[in-house]
Design a protein around this motif. Structure first.
Motif, PDB file in Angstrom:
ATOM      1  N   PHE A   1       0.851  -1.241   0.088  1.00  0.00           N
ATOM      2  CA  PHE A   1      -0.054   0.166   0.133  1.00  0.00           C
ATOM      3  C   PHE A   1       0.919   1.367  -0.026  1.00  0.00           C
ATOM      4  O   PHE A   1       0.729   2.197  -0.920  1.00  0.00           O
ATOM      5  CB  PHE A   1      -0.851  -0.006   1.181  1.00  0.00           C
ATOM      6  N   ASP A   2       1.759   1.178   0.856  1.00  0.00           N
ATOM      7  CA  ASP A   2       2.367   2.626   1.038  1.00  0.00           C
ATOM      8  C   ASP A   2       3.596   2.721  -0.095  1.00  0.00           C
ATOM      9  O   ASP A   2       3.779   3.773  -0.738  1.00  0.00           O
ATOM     10  CB  ASP A   2       3.559   2.505   2.346  1.00  0.00           C
ATOM     11  N   ALA A   3       4.146   1.624  -0.679  1.00  0.00           N
ATOM     12  CA  ALA A   3       5.037   1.811  -1.768  1.00  0.00           C
ATOM     13  C   ALA A   3       4.248   2.429  -3.098  1.00  0.00           C
ATOM     14  O   ALA A   3       4.857   2.983  -3.892  1.00  0.00           O
ATOM     15  CB  ALA A   3       5.718   0.139  -2.069  1.00  0.00           C
ATOM     16  N   GLY A   4       2.890   1.980  -3.074  1.00  0.00           N
ATOM     17  CA  GLY A   4       2.026   2.382  -4.207  1.00  0.00           C
ATOM     18  C   GLY A   4       1.703   4.084  -4.278  1.00  0.00           C
ATOM     19  O   GLY A   4       1.535   4.684  -5.154  1.00  0.00           O
ATOM     20  N   PHE A   5       2.182   4.381  -2.962  1.00  0.00           N
ATOM     21  CA  PHE A   5       2.083   5.902  -2.886  1.00  0.00           C
ATOM     22  C   PHE A   5       3.210   6.585  -2.872  1.00  0.00           C
ATOM     23  O   PHE A   5       3.600   7.942  -2.440  1.00  0.00           O
ATOM     24  CB  PHE A   5       1.209   6.357  -1.664  1.00  0.00           C
ATOM     25  N   GLY A   6       4.383   5.986  -3.243  1.00  0.00           N
ATOM     26  CA  GLY A   6       5.760   6.585  -3.443  1.00  0.00           C
ATOM     27  C   GLY A   6       6.262   6.844  -2.087  1.00  0.00           C
ATOM     28  O   GLY A   6       7.513   7.409  -2.220  1.00  0.00           O
ATOM     29  N   LYS A   7       6.008   5.952  -1.116  1.00  0.00           N
ATOM     30  CA  LYS A   7       6.778   6.217   0.382  1.00  0.00           C
ATOM     31  C   LYS A   7       8.184   5.704   0.249  1.00  0.00           C
ATOM     32  O   LYS A   7       9.054   6.238   0.964  1.00  0.00           O
ATOM     33  CB  LYS A   7       5.984   5.576   1.267  1.00  0.00           C
ATOM     34  N   PHE A   8       8.476   4.739  -0.410  1.00  0.00           N
ATOM     35  CA  PHE A   8       9.690   4.270  -0.700  1.00  0.00           C
ATOM     36  C   PHE A   8      10.510   4.578  -1.992  1.00  0.00           C
ATOM     37  O   PHE A   8      11.259   3.693  -2.683  1.00  0.00           O
ATOM     38  CB  PHE A   8       9.442   2.726  -0.505  1.00  0.00           C
ATOM     39  N   GLY A   9      10.110   5.761  -2.752  1.00  0.00           N
ATOM     40  CA  GLY A   9      10.722   5.889  -3.930  1.00  0.00           C
ATOM     41  C   GLY A   9      10.135   5.115  -5.192  1.00  0.00           C
ATOM     42  O   GLY A   9       8.816   4.787  -5.084  1.00  0.00           O
ATOM     43  N   SER A  10      10.844   5.105  -6.174  1.00  0.00           N
ATOM     44  CA  SER A  10      10.315   4.202  -7.187  1.00  0.00           C
ATOM     45  C   SER A  10      10.074   2.966  -6.663  1.00  0.00           C
ATOM     46  O   SER A  10      10.726   2.264  -5.848  1.00  0.00           O
ATOM     47  CB  SER A  10      11.211   4.204  -8.261  1.00  0.00           C
ATOM     48  N   ALA A  11       8.889   2.184  -7.186  1.00  0.00           N
ATOM     49  CA  ALA A  11       8.530   0.981  -6.836  1.00  0.00           C
ATOM     50  C   ALA A  11       7.904   0.232  -7.742  1.00  0.00           C
ATOM     51  O   ALA A  11       7.304   0.767  -8.968  1.00  0.00           O
ATOM     52  CB  ALA A  11       7.732   0.960  -5.419  1.00  0.00           C
ATOM     53  N   LEU A  12       7.612  -1.104  -7.566  1.00  0.00           N
ATOM     54  CA  LEU A  12       6.800  -1.991  -8.472  1.00  0.00           C
ATOM     55  C   LEU A  12       6.284  -3.045  -7.556  1.00  0.00           C
ATOM     56  O   LEU A  12       6.749  -3.591  -6.834  1.00  0.00           O
ATOM     57  CB  LEU A  12       7.857  -2.656  -9.580  1.00  0.00           C
ATOM     58  N   ILE A  13       4.767  -3.013  -7.787  1.00  0.00           N
ATOM     59  CA  ILE A  13       4.084  -3.916  -6.932  1.00  0.00           C
ATOM     60  C   ILE A  13       3.324  -5.043  -7.933  1.00  0.00           C
ATOM     61  O   ILE A  13       2.440  -4.553  -8.775  1.00  0.00           O
ATOM     62  CB  ILE A  13       3.066  -3.176  -6.137  1.00  0.00           C
ATOM     63  N   ILE A  14       3.551  -6.268  -7.735  1.00  0.00           N
ATOM     64  CA  ILE A  14       3.251  -7.326  -8.690  1.00  0.00           C
ATOM     65  C   ILE A  14       2.331  -8.197  -7.787  1.00  0.00           C
ATOM     66  O   ILE A  14       2.693  -8.676  -6.906  1.00  0.00           O
ATOM     67  CB  ILE A  14       4.350  -7.805  -9.190  1.00  0.00           C
ATOM     68  N   SER A  15       1.024  -8.598  -8.008  1.00  0.00           N
ATOM     69  CA  SER A  15       0.228  -9.431  -7.658  1.00  0.00           C
ATOM     70  C   SER A  15       0.130 -10.740  -8.600  1.00  0.00           C
ATOM     71  O   SER A  15      -0.292 -10.533  -9.956  1.00  0.00           O
ATOM     72  CB  SER A  15      -0.942  -8.945  -7.419  1.00  0.00           C
ATOM     73  N   LEU A  16       0.563 -11.852  -8.134  1.00  0.00           N
ATOM     74  CA  LEU A  16       0.410 -13.266  -9.045  1.00  0.00           C
ATOM     75  C   LEU A  16      -0.083 -14.255  -8.082  1.00  0.00           C
ATOM     76  O   LEU A  16      -0.044 -14.316  -7.035  1.00  0.00           O
ATOM     77  CB  LEU A  16       1.553 -13.022  -9.563  1.00  0.00           C
ATOM     78  N   ASN A  17      -0.325 -15.499  -9.022  1.00  0.00           N
ATOM     79  CA  ASN A  17      -0.690 -16.568  -8.330  1.00  0.00           C
ATOM     80  C   ASN A  17       0.671 -17.428  -8.120  1.00  0.00           C
ATOM     81  O   ASN A  17       1.913 -17.055  -8.495  1.00  0.00           O
ATOM     82  CB  ASN A  17      -1.714 -17.425  -8.891  1.00  0.00           C
ATOM     83  N   GLN A  18       0.677 -18.800  -7.565  1.00  0.00           N
ATOM     84  CA  GLN A  18       1.884 -19.564  -7.499  1.00  0.00           C
ATOM     85  C   GLN A  18       2.035 -20.125  -8.597  1.00  0.00           C
ATOM     86  O   GLN A  18       3.476 -20.934  -8.593  1.00  0.00           O
ATOM     87  CB  GLN A  18       1.103 -20.787  -6.382  1.00  0.00           C
ATOM     88  N   ASP A  19       1.580 -20.235  -9.880  1.00  0.00           N
ATOM     89  CA  ASP A  19       2.141 -20.356 -11.172  1.00  0.00           C
ATOM     90  C   ASP A  19       2.950 -19.346 -11.792  1.00  0.00           C
ATOM     91  O   ASP A  19       3.397 -19.610 -12.697  1.00  0.00           O
ATOM     92  CB  ASP A  19       0.937 -20.993 -12.056  1.00  0.00           C
ATOM     93  N   GLY A  20       3.003 -18.178 -11.013  1.00  0.00           N
ATOM     94  CA  GLY A  20       3.620 -17.135 -11.762  1.00  0.00           C
ATOM     95  C   GLY A  20       2.715 -15.964 -12.645  1.00  0.00           C
ATOM     96  O   GLY A  20       3.214 -15.149 -13.445  1.00  0.00           O
ATOM     97  N   GLU A  21       1.477 -16.319 -12.826  1.00  0.00           N
ATOM     98  CA  GLU A  21       0.546 -15.721 -13.304  1.00  0.00           C
ATOM     99  C   GLU A  21       0.093 -14.421 -12.703  1.00  0.00           C
ATOM    100  O   GLU A  21      -0.361 -14.254 -11.758  1.00  0.00           O
ATOM    101  CB  GLU A  21      -0.767 -16.546 -13.811  1.00  0.00           C
ATOM    102  N   ILE A  22       0.391 -13.281 -13.581  1.00  0.00           N
ATOM    103  CA  ILE A  22       0.225 -11.800 -13.024  1.00  0.00           C
ATOM    104  C   ILE A  22      -0.932 -11.591 -13.332  1.00  0.00           C
ATOM    105  O   ILE A  22      -1.594 -11.490 -14.405  1.00  0.00           O
ATOM    106  CB  ILE A  22       1.485 -10.811 -13.814  1.00  0.00           C
TER     107      ILE A  22
END
Length: 435
Positions: free
Chosen positions: A235-256
């Protein structure tokens, strides 16, 4: 009563193409099983294997299964029973099944990973060899990655494993409680650019999140600044609290299924970019998650450009109770575990969605043409593709008649040309399109 509809796209094509030798001579023997499956622009490492005697088209055969996960005795028993009932084998994804004649000739192959399944195919361009000696089978098989096909697929694998004879089975699986996160240091290397400017993603963490589509799900957080002590890093990374960021949601097979891009060089911060990014060699095992993330070059969203090419590893333990899927919510087994009501001439290696109505058809129950082959199904878009040797007009006539017997009715006008067609059909709880 509200009627539910499902759209289905069926592609028709003529079989063609000569066999091509693709296996490398002189390669080292496999350690049980090893190789790579390429499906829909994703690479899946296959590190487990088993072989068992079976029957295909009333002929004795040997099935070699290569999988990204260990194959349990329960999965094998279910698959063997499904084959006896006229169905098809199905294992935890990703998996590749190679069907060999007793003489060692590769006859068929099928595969499934992520949201894509490819049904039993003839060898075609695939090549393979199998040798049986002293109760073990060893060999190799490969298929060039057919990127021009509707669903691109390829593989290059080797195996050396004991053969389970008819009636034999694997030892019963001993249930084990998932262990804690592995004692590994999180690491990430590679490039992350926004509008051509580099941002150094030096930190990565992996966390369980709420299930998605009735599957356990993971969120990966990459950031410039350390977020390890944050209680809500995604949540916080999505608002730039930690500078540039990438937030990825995926399942156990690697499907994003979720991708949020935060780059200080962008005017629009925190936009979503699904479909532009993929995983390669993704794996969750032994208390850690690892793999690669890439956009395969520059992507553009809302006038902003970005690209990523990262390798990562991060500890990840067992799923917290609040994110576990209750048994009542897990998808029910479909017709893969029982005979089809209308026996198809070609089998699909696919699990259909749980029944929501008594007369709902599973994908594998659709009455296709008599010579239908190379049947492929992509769950996410409910897209069915098969091939026929007949011309388009003949195929459409046969398909229309077959669908009519299953209760499909015409909806609108058909468009049939020598090269392609669009058939619009509707059923009480299903609707179908064919092109």
């Amino acid at each position: 009563m509200t009627k539910k509809f499902m759209s289905l796209l069926t592609g028709l094509a003529v079989i063609g193409g000569a066999a091509t030798l693709f296996a490398q001579e002189g390669s080292k023997p496999a350690k049980v099983g090893e190789g790579t499956l390429m499906l829909e622009d994703k690479n899946y490492p296959l590190t487990h294997a088993l072989a068992y005697e079976t029957t295909i088209n009333e002929e004795d055969a040997i099935a070699v299964v290569l999988s990204g996960q260990a194959i349990s005795s329960e999965d094998l028993k279910k698959s063997q029973q499904a084959e006896k009932d006229g169905g098809f084998a199905d294992f935890k994804r990703p998996f590749l099944i190679l069907d060999f004649a007793k003489t060692g000739e590769l006859k068929f192959w099928s595969t499934a990973a992520g949201g894509t399944s490819i049904g039993r195919r003839g060898a075609g361009k695939a090549t393979g060899e199998l040798k049986l000696q002293d109760g073990r089978v060893s060999g190799k098989a490969s298929q060039p990655n057919e990127t021009e096909e509707m669903f691109s697929a390829g593989f290059d694998v080797r195996f050396d494993v004991a053969l389970l004879r008819a009636g034999e089975s694997l030892p019963a699986t001993v249930a084990k409680k998932p262990g804690p996160a592995a004692n590994v240091k999180p690491s990430v290397t590679g490039a992350f650019k926004g509008n051509g400017k580099e941002a150094k993603l030096a930190h990565v963490s992996a966390h369980w999140r709420e299930p998605f589509n009735n599957q356990p799900s993971i969120v990966l957080v990459f950031s410039e600044k350390d977020h390890s002590k944050d209680k809500k890093p995604d949540f916080d990374a999505g608002f730039g609290k930690f500078g540039s960021a990438l937030i990825i949601s995926l399942n156990q097979d690697g499907e994003i299924f979720g991708c949020q891009v935060v780059h200080t060089a962008h005017k629009k911060q925190g936009f979503s970019s699904i479909g532009q990014i993929k995983t390669n060699n993704f794996e969750f095992a032994d208390g850690k998650v690892q793999g690669e993330l890439t956009t395969d070059g520059q992507a553009e969203v809302f006038g902003e450009t970005w690209e990523v090419n990262l390798k990562f590893v991060a500890p990840l333990g067992e799923i917290p109770k609040e994110f576990q899927i209750a048994d009542s919510e897990k998808p029910e087994k479909d017709a893969t575990d029982k005979p089809a009501t209308t026996k198809p001439t070609t089998e699909l290696s696919e699990k259909a969605a749980p029944e929501t109505a008594k007369d709902q058809l599973n994908v594998k129950d659709l009455a296709l043409t008599k010579d239908a082959s190379d049947v492929e199904y992509k769950e996410v878009v409910e897209h069915l593709l098969f091939k026929s040797k007949a011309n388009v007009k003949s195929v459409c006539a046969e398909l229309s008649a077959n669908l009519k017997t299953q209760g499909w009715t015409k909806e609108g006008s058909d468009l049939i040309t020598p090269a392609s067609s669009i058939l619009k059909r509707k059923r009480e709880t299903l609707s179908s399109r064919s092109s």
